[in-house]
Design a protein around this motif. Sequence first.
Motif, PDB file in Angstrom:
ATOM      1  N   ASN A  76       0.851  -1.125  -0.083  1.00 24.89           N
ATOM      2  CA  ASN A  76      -0.028  -0.076   0.048  1.00 24.89           C
ATOM      3  C   ASN A  76       0.762   1.333  -0.061  1.00 24.89           C
ATOM      4  OD1 ASN A  76       1.010   0.105   2.615  1.00 24.89           O
ATOM      5  ND2 ASN A  76      -1.046  -0.303   3.700  1.00 24.89           N
ATOM      6  N   ASP A  77       0.109   2.349  -0.129  1.00 26.63           N
ATOM      7  CA  ASP A  77       0.893   3.702  -0.264  1.00 26.63           C
ATOM      8  C   ASP A  77       1.726   4.176   0.978  1.00 26.63           C
ATOM      9  OD1 ASP A  77      -0.066   3.700  -2.875  1.00 26.63           O
ATOM     10  OD2 ASP A  77      -1.696   4.991  -2.182  1.00 26.63           O
ATOM     11  N   ALA A 168      -9.315  -3.323  -3.665  1.00 34.32           N
ATOM     12  CA  ALA A 168      -9.719  -4.543  -3.249  1.00 34.32           C
ATOM     13  C   ALA A 168     -10.700  -4.320  -1.921  1.00 34.32           C
ATOM     14  CB  ALA A 168      -8.600  -5.429  -3.012  1.00 34.32           C
ATOM     15  N   TYR A 169     -11.320  -5.364  -1.541  1.00 35.59           N
ATOM     16  CA  TYR A 169     -12.362  -5.281  -0.134  1.00 35.59           C
ATOM     17  C   TYR A 169     -12.675  -6.605  -0.086  1.00 35.59           C
ATOM     18  CZ  TYR A 169     -16.677  -5.704  -2.931  1.00 35.59           C
ATOM     19  OH  TYR A 169     -17.473  -6.188  -3.823  1.00 35.59           O
ATOM     20  N   GLY A 170     -13.074  -6.989   1.177  1.00 31.10           N
ATOM     21  CA  GLY A 170     -13.541  -8.331   1.513  1.00 31.10           C
ATOM     22  C   GLY A 170     -12.854  -8.947   2.731  1.00 31.10           C
ATOM     23  N   VAL A 171     -13.172  -9.796   3.314  1.00 34.10           N
ATOM     24  CA  VAL A 171     -12.538 -10.470   4.402  1.00 34.10           C
ATOM     25  C   VAL A 171     -11.848 -11.397   4.039  1.00 34.10           C
ATOM     26  CG1 VAL A 171     -13.312 -11.900   6.527  1.00 34.10           C
ATOM     27  CG2 VAL A 171     -14.804 -10.347   5.984  1.00 34.10           C
ATOM     28  N   ARG A 176      -6.756  -6.575   5.496  1.00 31.07           N
ATOM     29  CA  ARG A 176      -6.158  -4.973   5.614  1.00 31.07           C
ATOM     30  C   ARG A 176      -7.232  -4.139   5.770  1.00 31.07           C
ATOM     31  NH1 ARG A 176      -3.019  -4.417  -0.188  1.00 31.07           N
ATOM     32  NH2 ARG A 176      -3.226  -2.446   0.479  1.00 31.07           N
ATOM     33  N   PHE A 177      -6.820  -3.044   6.665  1.00 29.28           N
ATOM     34  CA  PHE A 177      -7.751  -2.250   6.965  1.00 29.28           C
ATOM     35  C   PHE A 177      -7.331  -0.826   6.303  1.00 29.28           C
ATOM     36  CE2 PHE A 177      -8.250  -5.249  10.246  1.00 29.28           C
ATOM     37  CZ  PHE A 177      -9.463  -5.231  10.445  1.00 29.28           C
ATOM     38  N   ASP A 178      -6.314  -0.923   5.310  1.00 30.56           N
ATOM     39  CA  ASP A 178      -6.188   0.637   4.747  1.00 30.56           C
ATOM     40  C   ASP A 178      -6.560   0.578   3.450  1.00 30.56           C
ATOM     41  OD1 ASP A 178      -4.525  -1.941   4.001  1.00 30.56           O
ATOM     42  OD2 ASP A 178      -3.073  -0.574   2.921  1.00 30.56           O
ATOM     43  N   LEU A 179      -7.802  -0.325   3.091  1.00 34.66           N
ATOM     44  CA  LEU A 179      -8.708  -0.333   1.839  1.00 34.66           C
ATOM     45  C   LEU A 179      -9.999   0.343   2.215  1.00 34.66           C
ATOM     46  CD1 LEU A 179      -7.475  -3.716   0.870  1.00 34.66           C
ATOM     47  CD2 LEU A 179      -6.757  -1.739  -0.334  1.00 34.66           C
ATOM     48  N   VAL A 180     -10.518   1.035   1.111  1.00 29.99           N
ATOM     49  CA  VAL A 180     -11.508   2.168   1.755  1.00 29.99           C
ATOM     50  C   VAL A 180     -12.781   1.416   2.035  1.00 29.99           C
ATOM     51  CG1 VAL A 180     -12.413   2.146  -0.725  1.00 29.99           C
ATOM     52  CG2 VAL A 180     -12.997   3.996   0.894  1.00 29.99           C
ATOM     53  N   LEU A 181     -13.256   0.545   1.699  1.00 24.79           N
ATOM     54  CA  LEU A 181     -14.384  -0.159   2.298  1.00 24.79           C
ATOM     55  C   LEU A 181     -14.305  -0.992   3.534  1.00 24.79           C
ATOM     56  CD1 LEU A 181     -17.511  -0.591   1.971  1.00 24.79           C
ATOM     57  CD2 LEU A 181     -17.054  -2.732   0.714  1.00 24.79           C
ATOM     58  N   GLU A 314      -6.444  -0.020  14.066  1.00 24.95           N
ATOM     59  CA  GLU A 314      -5.645   1.356  13.840  1.00 24.95           C
ATOM     60  C   GLU A 314      -4.025   1.120  14.571  1.00 24.95           C
ATOM     61  OE1 GLU A 314      -6.007   5.165  12.953  1.00 24.95           O
ATOM     62  OE2 GLU A 314      -6.568   3.439  11.510  1.00 24.95           O
ATOM     63  N   GLY A 315      -3.857  -0.032  15.018  1.00 23.16           N
ATOM     64  CA  GLY A 315      -2.778  -0.089  15.896  1.00 23.16           C
ATOM     65  C   GLY A 315      -1.951  -1.357  14.885  1.00 23.16           C
ATOM     66  N   PRO A 316      -0.603  -1.774  15.642  1.00 25.59           N
ATOM     67  CA  PRO A 316       0.088  -2.554  14.965  1.00 25.59           C
ATOM     68  C   PRO A 316      -0.151  -4.121  14.563  1.00 25.59           C
ATOM     69  CG  PRO A 316       1.083  -2.147  17.227  1.00 25.59           C
ATOM     70  CD  PRO A 316      -0.207  -1.249  16.862  1.00 25.59           C
ATOM     71  N   ARG A 317      -1.258  -4.369  15.359  1.00 29.51           N
ATOM     72  CA  ARG A 317      -1.791  -5.873  15.216  1.00 29.51           C
ATOM     73  C   ARG A 317      -2.071  -5.865  13.641  1.00 29.51           C
ATOM     74  NH1 ARG A 317      -6.620  -9.257  18.484  1.00 29.51           N
ATOM     75  NH2 ARG A 317      -6.368 -11.097  17.425  1.00 29.51           N
ATOM     76  N   TYR A 318      -3.005  -5.205  13.089  1.00 32.85           N
ATOM     77  CA  TYR A 318      -3.522  -5.284  11.542  1.00 32.85           C
ATOM     78  C   TYR A 318      -3.106  -4.204  10.661  1.00 32.85           C
ATOM     79  CZ  TYR A 318      -6.449  -8.838  13.840  1.00 32.85           C
ATOM     80  OH  TYR A 318      -7.110  -9.862  14.257  1.00 32.85           O
TER      81      TYR A 318
END
Length: 356
Positions: A76-77, A168-171, A176-181, A314-318
């Motif tokens: 990611n960016d 991308a999105y989906g489980v 990843r939590f840095d993707l918009v949806l 938002e933390g280092p776990r994910y």
Amino acid sequence: MRILVTGHNGYIGAVMTPMLIAAGHEVVGLDSDLYAQCTFGDDTQNIPSLKKDIRDVELSDLDGFDAVLHLAGLSNDPLGDLNPELTYEINHTASVRLAKLSKETGIKRFIFSSSCSIYGVAGENMVTEEAEFHPVTPYGISKMLVEGEVAKLADADFSPTFLRNATAYGVSPRLRFDLVLNNLVAWAFTTGRVYIKSDGTPWRPIVHIEDISHAFIAALGAPRELVHNQAFNVGINGENYQIREIAEIVKETVPGCHIEYAEDAGPDKRCYRVDCSKLARMLPEFKPQWNARRGAAQLYAAYKKTGLSLEDFEGPRYKRIGHIKKLLSMGSLDETLRWKKEEATANTSRKEKSYT
């Protein structure tokens, strides 16, 4: 086919690999496993694999494969901005080297996981695969460079294909939590706010990771002449959204939440809509199953099931960049993002599966 999947334990790879196996392929993975401690829900698949940095691949690692699906890279960016030179080294130089080694070994098919981010500043007009590239980040630039150099390797014996994935999105087991949806549903679930950091006007095409995986499987099984040295936008024409439209979908999915814009929210120069007609026309076996509303509901259900917290996502776990910085601060990685020898040995004894 016997297939090597690089990045098989990544966000997309952890979903794609079992789908490839279900489709009847023999799959071996290759992954440095930077995110071994970031598993979300069920663990990743148990398949033969090499724990190896993509920069360190050797000819012998590629013996006996019919195809390489190349997903590995800094994803990611924010990670790309952490050290742009490393992004080019891993995402660009190592990818081109992998393609050259694959060709030298006699591998026939090479499918590269590219990105629609290469279009960058494209505005509101729908862009096809023939559009000019205007990438604005090291990540997007690296994808553009790989496509250009690997295309030159194509010949009668080596057939590359470039799949330009929409956002991308989906489980996934390596979510990843840095993707918009994924991100907006996480904010809504953990805080009650659909938190938008831009002004909401930029356009993004979005696509579920299972549909991305279906596109790879369709390209792998297609007649060579249909996909030889071709690029395809991977997504669905009707799934181009402005960020504010995605936010409304999330608001309608997660009970009791509201939309909130960051105080310094402004326009994002990354703005593009993509036309995916070529993929649907040339690979009719590709039949996407997901849309944003269904994806938001899947994510919401997964977050509820696991009890996701704001600190987690938002933390280092994910959070990819947070996790990398943590590994660096702990001394587990060196400055090139390779495992230090003692950490690699410990991880191998705990985690690595035999390669046969």
